[in-house]
Design a protein around this motif. Structure first.
Motif, PDB file in Angstrom:
ATOM      1  N   LEU A 143     127.142  21.900  -9.086  1.00 15.52           N
ATOM      2  CA  LEU A 143     125.712  22.158  -9.119  1.00 15.52           C
ATOM      3  C   LEU A 143     124.992  20.969  -8.503  1.00 15.52           C
ATOM      4  CD1 LEU A 143     123.303  23.851 -10.213  1.00 15.52           C
ATOM      5  CD2 LEU A 143     123.492  22.504 -12.295  1.00 15.52           C
ATOM      6  N   GLU A 144     124.196  21.210  -7.470  1.00 14.29           N
ATOM      7  CA  GLU A 144     123.408  20.142  -6.857  1.00 14.29           C
ATOM      8  C   GLU A 144     122.076  20.023  -7.566  1.00 14.29           C
ATOM      9  OE1 GLU A 144     122.813  19.774  -2.692  1.00 14.29           O
ATOM     10  OE2 GLU A 144     124.778  20.610  -2.263  1.00 14.29           O
ATOM     11  N   VAL A 145     121.638  18.792  -7.754  1.00 18.59           N
ATOM     12  CA  VAL A 145     120.348  18.537  -8.380  1.00 18.59           C
ATOM     13  C   VAL A 145     119.432  17.963  -7.312  1.00 18.59           C
ATOM     14  CG1 VAL A 145     119.133  17.248 -10.158  1.00 18.59           C
ATOM     15  CG2 VAL A 145     121.436  18.100 -10.610  1.00 18.59           C
ATOM     16  N   ALA A 146     118.348  18.648  -7.014  1.00 16.76           N
ATOM     17  CA  ALA A 146     117.451  18.212  -5.948  1.00 16.76           C
ATOM     18  C   ALA A 146     116.625  16.998  -6.350  1.00 16.76           C
ATOM     19  CB  ALA A 146     116.531  19.361  -5.542  1.00 16.76           C
ATOM     20  N   GLN A 147     116.382  16.819  -7.638  1.00 20.14           N
ATOM     21  CA  GLN A 147     115.622  15.672  -8.140  1.00 20.14           C
ATOM     22  C   GLN A 147     116.500  14.935  -9.153  1.00 20.14           C
ATOM     23  OE1 GLN A 147     112.042  18.438  -8.642  1.00 20.14           O
ATOM     24  NE2 GLN A 147     111.152  16.395  -8.709  1.00 20.14           N
ATOM     25  N   PRO A 148     117.469  14.164  -8.662  1.00 20.29           N
ATOM     26  CA  PRO A 148     118.452  13.553  -9.562  1.00 20.29           C
ATOM     27  C   PRO A 148     117.881  12.393 -10.370  1.00 20.29           C
ATOM     28  CG  PRO A 148     118.741  12.725  -7.349  1.00 20.29           C
ATOM     29  CD  PRO A 148     117.693  13.799  -7.271  1.00 20.29           C
ATOM     30  N   ASN A 149     118.552  12.135 -11.488  1.00 20.06           N
ATOM     31  CA  ASN A 149     118.290  10.910 -12.237  1.00 20.06           C
ATOM     32  C   ASN A 149     118.912   9.764 -11.458  1.00 20.06           C
ATOM     33  OD1 ASN A 149     117.036  12.077 -14.528  1.00 20.06           O
ATOM     34  ND2 ASN A 149     119.034  12.667 -15.309  1.00 20.06           N
ATOM     35  N   ILE A 150     118.205   8.660 -11.359  1.00 18.56           N
ATOM     36  CA  ILE A 150     118.705   7.474 -10.668  1.00 18.56           C
ATOM     37  C   ILE A 150     118.870   6.394 -11.727  1.00 18.56           C
ATOM     38  CG2 ILE A 150     118.195   5.708  -8.940  1.00 18.56           C
ATOM     39  CD1 ILE A 150     116.398   7.919  -7.606  1.00 18.56           C
ATOM     40  N   THR A 151     120.067   5.850 -11.838  1.00 26.33           N
ATOM     41  CA  THR A 151     120.310   4.784 -12.798  1.00 26.33           C
ATOM     42  C   THR A 151     120.870   3.564 -12.079  1.00 26.33           C
ATOM     43  OG1 THR A 151     122.517   5.618 -13.317  1.00 26.33           O
ATOM     44  CG2 THR A 151     120.734   6.351 -14.730  1.00 26.33           C
ATOM     45  N   ILE A 152     120.423   2.410 -12.511  1.00 26.03           N
ATOM     46  CA  ILE A 152     120.908   1.135 -11.986  1.00 26.03           C
ATOM     47  C   ILE A 152     121.363   0.314 -13.179  1.00 26.03           C
ATOM     48  CG2 ILE A 152     120.291  -0.994 -10.792  1.00 26.03           C
ATOM     49  CD1 ILE A 152     118.180   0.635  -9.257  1.00 26.03           C
ATOM     50  N   ASP A 153     122.651  -0.028 -13.202  1.00 25.13           N
ATOM     51  CA  ASP A 153     123.170  -0.863 -14.273  1.00 25.13           C
ATOM     52  C   ASP A 153     122.817  -2.312 -13.997  1.00 25.13           C
ATOM     53  OD1 ASP A 153     124.278   1.303 -15.573  1.00 25.13           O
ATOM     54  OD2 ASP A 153     126.265   1.026 -14.702  1.00 25.13           O
ATOM     55  N   ALA A 154     122.180  -2.949 -14.974  1.00 25.01           N
ATOM     56  CA  ALA A 154     121.805  -4.358 -14.859  1.00 25.01           C
ATOM     57  C   ALA A 154     121.639  -4.916 -16.264  1.00 25.01           C
ATOM     58  CB  ALA A 154     120.507  -4.505 -14.080  1.00 25.01           C
ATOM     59  N   LEU A 174     118.081   0.233 -15.527  1.00 30.78           N
ATOM     60  CA  LEU A 174     116.860   0.956 -15.182  1.00 30.78           C
ATOM     61  C   LEU A 174     117.171   2.420 -14.919  1.00 30.78           C
ATOM     62  CD1 LEU A 174     115.389  -1.578 -12.615  1.00 30.78           C
ATOM     63  CD2 LEU A 174     114.702  -1.289 -14.986  1.00 30.78           C
ATOM     64  N   ARG A 175     116.157   3.264 -15.158  1.00 33.44           N
ATOM     65  CA  ARG A 175     116.321   4.691 -14.898  1.00 33.44           C
ATOM     66  C   ARG A 175     115.033   5.250 -14.308  1.00 33.44           C
ATOM     67  NH1 ARG A 175     117.649   8.641 -19.724  1.00 33.44           N
ATOM     68  NH2 ARG A 175     118.565   6.682 -20.319  1.00 33.44           N
ATOM     69  N   ALA A 176     115.180   6.164 -13.356  1.00 33.29           N
ATOM     70  CA  ALA A 176     114.033   6.839 -12.748  1.00 33.29           C
ATOM     71  C   ALA A 176     114.461   8.243 -12.335  1.00 33.29           C
ATOM     72  CB  ALA A 176     113.529   6.066 -11.535  1.00 33.29           C
ATOM     73  N   VAL A 177     113.486   9.106 -12.140  1.00 41.40           N
ATOM     74  CA  VAL A 177     113.728  10.451 -11.636  1.00 41.40           C
ATOM     75  C   VAL A 177     112.879  10.615 -10.382  1.00 41.40           C
ATOM     76  CG1 VAL A 177     113.529  12.917 -12.098  1.00 41.40           C
ATOM     77  CG2 VAL A 177     114.183  11.362 -13.941  1.00 41.40           C
ATOM     78  N   SER A 178     113.496  11.072  -9.328  1.00 44.75           N
ATOM     79  CA  SER A 178     112.757  11.288  -8.086  1.00 44.75           C
ATOM     80  C   SER A 178     111.657  12.323  -8.318  1.00 44.75           C
ATOM     81  CB  SER A 178     113.695  11.779  -6.985  1.00 44.75           C
ATOM     82  OG  SER A 178     112.951  12.103  -5.837  1.00 44.75           O
ATOM     83  N   PRO A 179     110.437  12.038  -7.876  1.00 47.59           N
ATOM     84  CA  PRO A 179     109.349  12.985  -8.070  1.00 47.59           C
ATOM     85  C   PRO A 179     109.387  14.154  -7.081  1.00 47.59           C
ATOM     86  CG  PRO A 179     108.547  11.087  -6.890  1.00 47.59           C
ATOM     87  CD  PRO A 179     109.983  10.798  -7.258  1.00 47.59           C
ATOM     88  N   ARG A 180     110.280  14.085  -6.118  1.00 50.20           N
ATOM     89  CA  ARG A 180     110.393  15.172  -5.143  1.00 50.20           C
ATOM     90  C   ARG A 180     111.857  15.453  -4.858  1.00 50.20           C
ATOM     91  NH1 ARG A 180     107.822  11.920   0.021  1.00 50.20           N
ATOM     92  NH2 ARG A 180     106.327  11.182  -1.479  1.00 50.20           N
ATOM     93  N   ALA A 181     112.097  16.618  -4.311  1.00 51.59           N
ATOM     94  CA  ALA A 181     113.464  17.013  -3.996  1.00 51.59           C
ATOM     95  C   ALA A 181     114.036  16.121  -2.897  1.00 51.59           C
ATOM     96  CB  ALA A 181     113.490  18.474  -3.556  1.00 51.59           C
ATOM     97  N   LEU A 182     115.323  15.805  -3.002  1.00 54.41           N
ATOM     98  CA  LEU A 182     116.017  14.969  -2.023  1.00 54.41           C
ATOM     99  C   LEU A 182     117.124  15.779  -1.377  1.00 54.41           C
ATOM    100  CD1 LEU A 182     116.443  11.787  -4.243  1.00 54.41           C
ATOM    101  CD2 LEU A 182     114.617  12.243  -2.605  1.00 54.41           C
ATOM    102  N   SER A 183     117.388  15.502  -0.097  1.00 49.92           N
ATOM    103  CA  SER A 183     118.502  16.156   0.579  1.00 49.92           C
ATOM    104  C   SER A 183     119.043  15.219   1.647  1.00 49.92           C
ATOM    105  CB  SER A 183     118.051  17.470   1.211  1.00 49.92           C
ATOM    106  OG  SER A 183     117.103  17.226   2.229  1.00 49.92           O
ATOM    107  N   GLY A 184     120.310  15.398   1.984  1.00 45.47           N
ATOM    108  CA  GLY A 184     120.916  14.555   3.011  1.00 45.47           C
ATOM    109  C   GLY A 184     121.090  13.123   2.525  1.00 45.47           C
TER     110      GLY A 184
END
Length: 69
Positions: free
Chosen positions: A1-12, A44-54
């Protein structure tokens, strides 16, 4: 399953004053936009506010509560 607006996590981690909320920059399809990131126990964690592709490039300047980056 592809997620167009993925969760972005950065371990720090910071052993001093703790991590401060930061901004993550996302570049996708020739457009760069900033996303506010929240602090978690592991970074840190963020969610893209728009769909991403490529291809997606993500950069972050992480700061601690003392102002160090």
């Amino acid at each position: 399953l592809e997620v167009a607006q993925p969760n972005i996590t950065i371990d720090a981690e910071d052993t001093g004053s703790g991590l401060a909320p930061s901004t993550i920059s996302i570049t996708n399809n020739g457009q760069t936009f900033d996303v506010p990131a929240t602090v978690t126990r592991r970074g840190l964690r963020a969610v893209s506010p728009r769909a991403l592709s490529g291809r997606v490039d993500v950069t972050a300047e992480i700061r601690d509560n003392a102002g160090n980056s």
